[in-house]
Design a protein around this motif. Sequence first.
Motif, PDB file in Angstrom:
ATOM      1  N   GLU A  57       0.940   3.552   2.173  1.00 17.00           N
ATOM      2  CA  GLU A  57       1.565   3.730   3.502  1.00 17.00           C
ATOM      3  C   GLU A  57       2.774   2.575   3.927  1.00 17.00           C
ATOM      4  OE1 GLU A  57       0.196   2.985   8.321  1.00 17.00           O
ATOM      5  OE2 GLU A  57      -1.473   3.662   6.536  1.00 17.00           O
ATOM      6  N   GLN A  58       2.402   1.539   3.228  1.00 15.37           N
ATOM      7  CA  GLN A  58       3.516   0.424   3.675  1.00 15.37           C
ATOM      8  C   GLN A  58       4.905   0.922   2.610  1.00 15.37           C
ATOM      9  OE1 GLN A  58       1.169  -2.804   2.104  1.00 15.37           O
ATOM     10  NE2 GLN A  58       0.871  -3.384   4.463  1.00 15.37           N
ATOM     11  N   SER A 100       0.971  -1.052   0.208  1.00 12.11           N
ATOM     12  CA  SER A 100      -0.069  -0.019  -0.064  1.00 12.11           C
ATOM     13  C   SER A 100       0.929   1.232   0.034  1.00 12.11           C
ATOM     14  CB  SER A 100      -0.817   0.133   1.300  1.00 12.11           C
ATOM     15  OG  SER A 100      -0.039   0.094   2.279  1.00 12.11           O
ATOM     16  N   ARG A 110       5.652   4.019   1.813  1.00  7.64           N
ATOM     17  CA  ARG A 110       6.315   5.138   2.649  1.00  7.64           C
ATOM     18  C   ARG A 110       7.180   4.434   3.695  1.00  7.64           C
ATOM     19  NH1 ARG A 110       2.141   7.995   2.628  1.00  7.64           N
ATOM     20  NH2 ARG A 110       1.330   7.074   4.477  1.00  7.64           N
TER      21      ARG A 110
END
Length: 154
Positions: free
Chosen positions: A73-74, A71, A76
Amino acid sequence: MSALPSTSLPKYVRLLGYGGVLPFIFLALLIPFSLDHRALFAMALVNYGAVILSFVGALHWGFAMTMQDLSAEQGRGRFIWSVVPALVAWIATLLPMPWGCLLLVIGLVVHLRQDRQLLRVSRLPAWYLPMRLRLTFVASACLLFAAMVEALGS
């Protein structure tokens, strides 16, 4: 998720990976037997450990750029994490030898934990984590041995 189905560990990866622990082994063994050059070998070991810790950290930068199943977020998180080992490695080079070795061991073990966490959310070749575990064990054992020799020999 789990590991990608994989053929066996490619020969060139095996040679490069396991060849990469040879400087750890040789330098750790030279330290107790060379009083004249102990400081040089100790510095070389810490510096080599710092380079390797930086290298394994950079792997996560590559993972963040190429893994499609992460994702935003992952991804990042992988980018952010990827620079932490280099910062830890740099600090290790500034510390007295036994402490630098210990910090590198902590960095290598924490990074292995990050590899395990990555495997939970993405896929890597089946050989990757077992190889990283063995390489981390050998490098850490050499760093700990050298730190003990230095601490006891001082």
